[in-house]
Design an enzyme around this catalytic site. Structure first.
Site, PDB file in Angstrom:
ATOM      1  CG  ASP A  66      -1.986   1.034   1.203  1.00 14.06           C
ATOM      2  OD1 ASP A  66      -1.946   1.897   0.329  1.00 14.06           O
ATOM      3  OD2 ASP A  66      -2.878   0.979   2.070  1.00 14.06           O
ATOM      4  CG  HIS A  94      -7.979   0.832  -4.876  1.00 14.58           C
ATOM      5  ND1 HIS A  94      -8.951   1.639  -4.319  1.00 14.58           N
ATOM      6  CD2 HIS A  94      -6.790   1.265  -4.351  1.00 14.58           C
ATOM      7  CE1 HIS A  94      -8.393   2.514  -3.500  1.00 14.58           C
ATOM      8  NE2 HIS A  94      -7.087   2.307  -3.505  1.00 14.58           N
TER       9      HIS A  94
END
Length: 423
Positions: A236, A330
């Site tokens: 991330d 995403h």
């Protein structure tokens, strides 16, 4: 005579000051500081001299320092530390501009001292981090929109309330706040001590509205990948803007001639508590999880090919003609290329606060994003994510806050927010 917590020569029953501990650690080497040869635990040894704690030599990790003073506040562009404590405060009834000035002076002086591993001034130290170094401690302060009427000031236009997003399930008691404080360090005791110190210094002027703690990968735990993983197992933060980017300052910091002037060199922080529906997520196959995100779970490489740092090829197709990175993946929906260049600097920490009444983990991401203007950073990206992000069904936004983070304190003697509070 009352104890002065700043007196470096004071060796009372609490032992050495933090500064003397750091100095001793630097001169004693790996063996630490010897306090009297032949010391023992017998009655004779105890009666001979008052006990003084030995200083423990600091590791490189413990000795690392991040300067408090500078053009920008610390805790924005620095590499993420392993621990976070974020707290919002509300001013107590009757606290106006003079009270906030006094508080920000106390807080700034304490933050500057603790960033150097020194005993914070203004109160007797609780000794929780007595033998710890600064451990890359940073303290970042922000002002919420609700504080401005209380100090007879006009809030910046960029602090306008965030719009309601379709997937929001916000708990307002754990959102917003007059003041926001982000404390980060590589030692959990150091973050606790720093935040507890700030809370004590706020007595009578501000009270805690909410507090949340998070964690990330410990420095040195693994060489690769350098980017952190969240609790979904995904790498991330790969596409975060970098200080070396030509557009970095323009995207993250308010310009010198920005509006209002007191925000020059500052930034706007969006803080969100995002619960991950881990039970549902863990039921998905790895292939499904990768398609939701658009990256390989193991390496972080985009499904369009390459390594973690390879630019995503949004046009690449699979052999069957389908998009390699799905239309609702995403990374496709969130990319600046799909949002007219909108970008923000994200600092995300995982949290796990036990289990909910339904047995599901109360866990997820404490998301902080810094940007020059949330109306051109966070807001357009979040609107697009809310409309078409495959990840949306696996997360819940449960608290939110937006804060003006003024520029830094260039030299000792100043305090955060001085340009606002003395205008």
């Amino acid at each position: 005579m009352p104890h002065d917590p700043n007196d470096e020569n004071d060796e009372n029953t609490h032992g050495l000051s933090r500064r003397r501990l750091l100095t001793a650690a630097g001169t004693a080497g790996a063996a630490g500081l010897a306090v009297g040869a032949g010391a023992g635990f017998g009655a004779h040894a105890l009666a001979a001299t008052p006990a003084v704690r030995a200083a423990t030599a600091l590791t490189a990790l413990g000795a690392d320092r991040v300067p408090f003073h500078g053009a920008h506040q610390a805790g924005i562009v620095q590499p993420m530390q392993s621990r976070l404590v974020a707290t919002a405060f509300d001013l107590t009834p009757g606290t106006a501009r003079p009270g906030l000035v006094s508080l920000m002076k106390r807080w700034s002086a304490a933050a500057a001292a603790m960033a150097e591993g020194r005993t914070p001034p203004g109160l007797a130290d609780d000794d929780v981090a007595l033998d710890a170094g600064p451990s890359s401690l940073t303290v970042t302060f922000g002002f919420g929109a609700s504080v401005f009427p209380k100090i007879s000031a006009t809030a910046p236009a960029a602090l306008a309330a965030l719009p309601a997003f379709p997937e929001d399930a916000l708990d307002r008691s754990r959102s917003d706040g007059d003041l926001w404080v982000q404390v980060c360090a590589d030692d959990a005791l150091v973050t606790h001590h720093a935040m507890r110190t700030l809370q004590r210094l706020a007595a009578g002027a501000a009270t805690v509205r909410w507090q949340m703690s998070g964690f990330s990968r410990s420095p040195g735990a693994t060489a690769q990948p350098h980017t952190g993983r969240n609790l979904m197992g995904q790498i991330d933060g790969t596409n975060n803007p970098k200080p070396t980017d030509a557009t970095f300052d323009a995207r993250i910091f308010v310009p010198a001639k920005g509006d209002p002037q007191w925000m020059a060199g500052g930034s706007y922080a969006v803080f969100r508590r995002i619960r991950m529906l881990l039970d549902s997520w863990d039921q998905q196959s790895t292939d499904r999880q990768e398609r939701v995100i658009g990256r390989r779970k193991g390496s972080g490489a985009p499904l369009s090919g390459g390594t973690e740092t390879t630019a995503v090829d949004l046009d690449r197709q699979n052999a069957d003609g389908s998009l390699a990175v799905a239309g609702d993946a995403h990374i496709r929906v969130a990319t600046p290329d799909a949002n007219q260049g909108a970008a923000m600097l994200r600092r995300g920490y995982s949290y796990h606060d036990g289990f909910r009444s339904d047995g599901a983990p109360d866990a997820g991401l404490l998301f902080t994003a810094f940007q020059a203007d949330p109306l051109t950073g966070f807001v357009p990206v979040q609107r697009k994510l809310a409309r078409g992000d495959a990840l949306s069904v696996f997360i819940r936004h449960e608290s939110s806050g937006l804060y003006a983070v003024p520029g830094g304190v260039p030299t000792p003697g100043g305090y955060v927010g001085q340009a606002l509070l003395e205008s």
